[in-house]
Enzyme design. Structure first.
Site, PDB file in Angstrom:
ATOM      1  N   GLY A 255      -4.719  -5.576   6.983  1.00  0.00           N
ATOM      2  CA  GLY A 255      -5.803  -4.630   7.228  1.00  0.00           C
ATOM      3  C   GLY A 255      -6.787  -5.027   8.312  1.00  0.00           C
ATOM      4  O   GLY A 255      -7.284  -4.168   9.046  1.00  0.00           O
TER       5      GLY A 255
ATOM      6  N   VAL B 111     -12.906  -5.424   2.138  1.00  0.00           N
ATOM      7  CA  VAL B 111     -12.320  -4.084   2.172  1.00  0.00           C
ATOM      8  C   VAL B 111     -11.370  -4.037   3.364  1.00  0.00           C
ATOM      9  O   VAL B 111     -11.702  -4.529   4.445  1.00  0.00           O
ATOM     10  CB  VAL B 111     -13.412  -2.999   2.317  1.00  0.00           C
ATOM     11  CG1 VAL B 111     -12.790  -1.621   2.493  1.00  0.00           C
ATOM     12  CG2 VAL B 111     -14.330  -2.998   1.097  1.00  0.00           C
ATOM     13  N   GLY B 112     -10.187  -3.468   3.155  1.00  0.00           N
ATOM     14  CA  GLY B 112      -9.200  -3.391   4.226  1.00  0.00           C
ATOM     15  C   GLY B 112      -9.269  -2.083   4.987  1.00  0.00           C
ATOM     16  O   GLY B 112     -10.272  -1.361   4.955  1.00  0.00           O
TER      17      GLY B 112
ATOM     18  N   THR C 282       0.054   0.689   6.571  1.00  0.00           N
ATOM     19  CA  THR C 282       0.101  -0.432   5.631  1.00  0.00           C
ATOM     20  C   THR C 282       0.274  -1.701   6.440  1.00  0.00           C
ATOM     21  O   THR C 282       0.922  -1.691   7.483  1.00  0.00           O
ATOM     22  CB  THR C 282       1.255  -0.272   4.622  1.00  0.00           C
ATOM     23  OG1 THR C 282       1.276  -1.428   3.769  1.00  0.00           O
ATOM     24  CG2 THR C 282       2.607  -0.128   5.299  1.00  0.00           C
ATOM     25  N   GLY C 283      -0.322  -2.780   5.979  1.00  0.00           N
ATOM     26  CA  GLY C 283      -0.185  -4.037   6.719  1.00  0.00           C
ATOM     27  C   GLY C 283      -1.430  -4.875   6.606  1.00  0.00           C
ATOM     28  O   GLY C 283      -2.270  -4.651   5.724  1.00  0.00           O
TER      29      GLY C 283
ATOM     30  N   THR D 219       0.827  -1.206   0.000  1.00  0.00           N
ATOM     31  CA  THR D 219       0.000   0.000   0.000  1.00  0.00           C
ATOM     32  C   THR D 219       0.865   1.261   0.000  1.00  0.00           C
ATOM     33  O   THR D 219       1.956   1.260   0.549  1.00  0.00           O
ATOM     34  CB  THR D 219      -0.865  -0.037   1.273  1.00  0.00           C
ATOM     35  OG1 THR D 219      -1.806  -1.081   1.110  1.00  0.00           O
ATOM     36  CG2 THR D 219      -1.569   1.253   1.561  1.00  0.00           C
TER      37      THR D 219
END
Ligand code: ASP
Length: 315
Positions: A235, A210-211, A232-233, A181
Site C-alpha cells: 500500500g 492505513v494503506g 492490491t499490493g 485485498t
C-alpha cells in the site's frame, strides 16, 4: 484482441482477491476454494446488475461483501492481524458519474466494511471516517457489527506469528509477501462505472497504519470519463504513486488504452520503485485489464452474456 486473464472486452464486472501464492505452493484444495470464492462474487455481482434499477455501485458492493465473507481473502472474515493481534479493516467505494465516494479505515467490529463505506457516502456529509468514530456512525445506521473474535482465523494468526519471528530475527531478506485485498469494478447499463476495495491491510502493521485501499485515487477510483480501478499490493507504494488516479489520468489525458496505462504504472513505474502489487481496471467500453508485477493475482470477470472467467496465474 487476444482475450485472456489480462485483457477482455464486453465485461460488465470484474473482481480480484489480491495477489496470491506462487504456483509451486498452490494446493488443489486452496485453488478450488479461491476460484469458488471469486465465482460466487461474480455471480452475485452479475445477478445484481441484471435486476431492474440496480447499478454498478450495487454490484461492486455485493461482490465485495461476498469476498469479505469468505475466509480465503484478506478482507472481512479473512482479514490479517496487526501487530497487536487485532483485525483493523479499511474499505472504499466510489461511483464514476458524480464521483461520489465513501471510505472507512481502522474499524475492528464492522462485519462488511464495504457497506459501511457506502453508508459514509450516502448517509453522511463526509467521505472518510476512521476507527471508533466510524464505528459509532456505523452503529447509528444499523449496519451489522460483530464481536472482533469473528475475524479470528488460525491461518492469519499463524501469519502474524511468522511475521513477528522474522522481524525479531531481523532477517535481511524479507519473505515473499501475499496481498489478499479484495476489490471489484463494474459497468451498468446506464454506462456508469463503480469501484470498491476492502482489506485487512498488511500483517503486523503498527501505529494506526492505513494503506492504499480506502484512499481514493490510490487503491480505489472510478471516473466515467476514463475507467474504474481497484488495487492490491504494498500500500505505501500505491499511495505514493497515486496508482488508481495515475492509471486513469494516463487514459484520460495521454489517451493510453486501459491495459497500457495499467502496465505503465504497475509494470514500469511501481516495479522500478520496488512496489509489489496489481490492479484490475474496467473502461467505459467494457474493456477489462489487469496488470501485476508479482507472482499471481486472483481475479475474474463476467461478460454481458453472463459467462464468468476466473484466473489465478498466467493462464
Ligand atoms: N494494499 C493493501 C494495503 O496495503 C494490502 C493488500 O493489498 O493486501 O493495505
Amino acid at each position: 484482441m487476444q482475450e485472456n486473464g489480462k485483457i477482455a472486452s464486453g465485461v460488465v464486472l470484474g473482481v480480484h482477491g489480491g495477489t496470491g501464492i506462487e504456483l509451486s505452493k498452490m494446493t488443489p484444495d486452496f485453488d478450488r476454494r479461491v476460484r469458488a470464492g471469486l465465482r460466487e462474487a461474480l455471480r452475485l455481482g452479475w445477478e445484481t446488475l441484471r435486476k431492474p434499477g440496480k447499478t454498478s455501485l450495487d454490484a461492486v458492493e455485493i461482490a465485495v461483501r461476498s469476498l469479505e465473507d469468505s475466509p480465503e481473502f484478506n478482507a472481512g472474515k479473512g482479514a490479517v492481524f496487526n501487530h497487536e493481534g487485532i483485525n483493523e479493516l479499511d474499505a472504499a467505494i466510489m461511483e464514476g458519474h458524480e464521483k461520489r465516494a465513501g471510505a472507512i479505515a481502522g474499524v475492528t467490529q464492522v462485519r462488511n466494511p464495504i457497506s459501511a463505506a457506502r453508508a459514509v457516502m450516502e448517509q453522511s456529509e463526509h467521505v472518510m471516517m476512521i476507527s471508533e468514530g466510524a464505528e459509532a456512525f456505523v452503529r447509528s445506521r444499523g449496519i451489522e457489527l460483530v464481536d472482533s473474535k469473528y475475524f479470528f482465523t488460525d491461518e492469519r494468526w499463524q501469519e502474524l506469528q511468522d511475521a513477528k519471528k522474522l522481524e525479531a530475527e531481523r532477517r535481511a531478506s524479507t519473505p515473499p509477501r501475499q496481498w489478499g485485498t479484495v476489490g471489484s469494478v463494474a459497468l451498468d447499463s446506464k454506462g456508469d462505472l463503480a469501484a470498491a476495495t476492502s482489506t485487512g491491510g498488511m500483517t503486523n502493521k503498527r501505529f494506526g497504519r492505513v494503506g492504499d485501499s480506502p484512499l481514493l485515487g490510490c487503491g480505489t477510483y472510478a471516473d466515467n470519463s476514463s475507467g474504474a480501478v481497484s488495487a492490491t499490493g504494498h500500500g505505501e507504494f500505491f499511495i505514493r504513486f497515486a496508482v488508481a488516479h495515475e492509471i486513469l489520468s494516463l487514459v484520460k489525458y495521454a489517451k493510453l488504452s486501459i491495459e497500457n496505462a495499467c502496465e505503465e504504472v504497475i509494470g514500469n513505474q511501481l516495479k522500478k520503485a520496488g512496489g509489489e502489487g496489481a490492479v484490475i481496471a474496467l473502461g467505459k467500453d467494457g474493456h477489462f485489464a489487469m496488470a501485476r508485477n508479482c507472482a499471481s493475482l486472483y481475479r475474474g470477470y463476467v461478460k454481458e452474456d453472463g459467462s464468468t472467467h476466473v484466473f489465478l496465474f498466467d493462464e
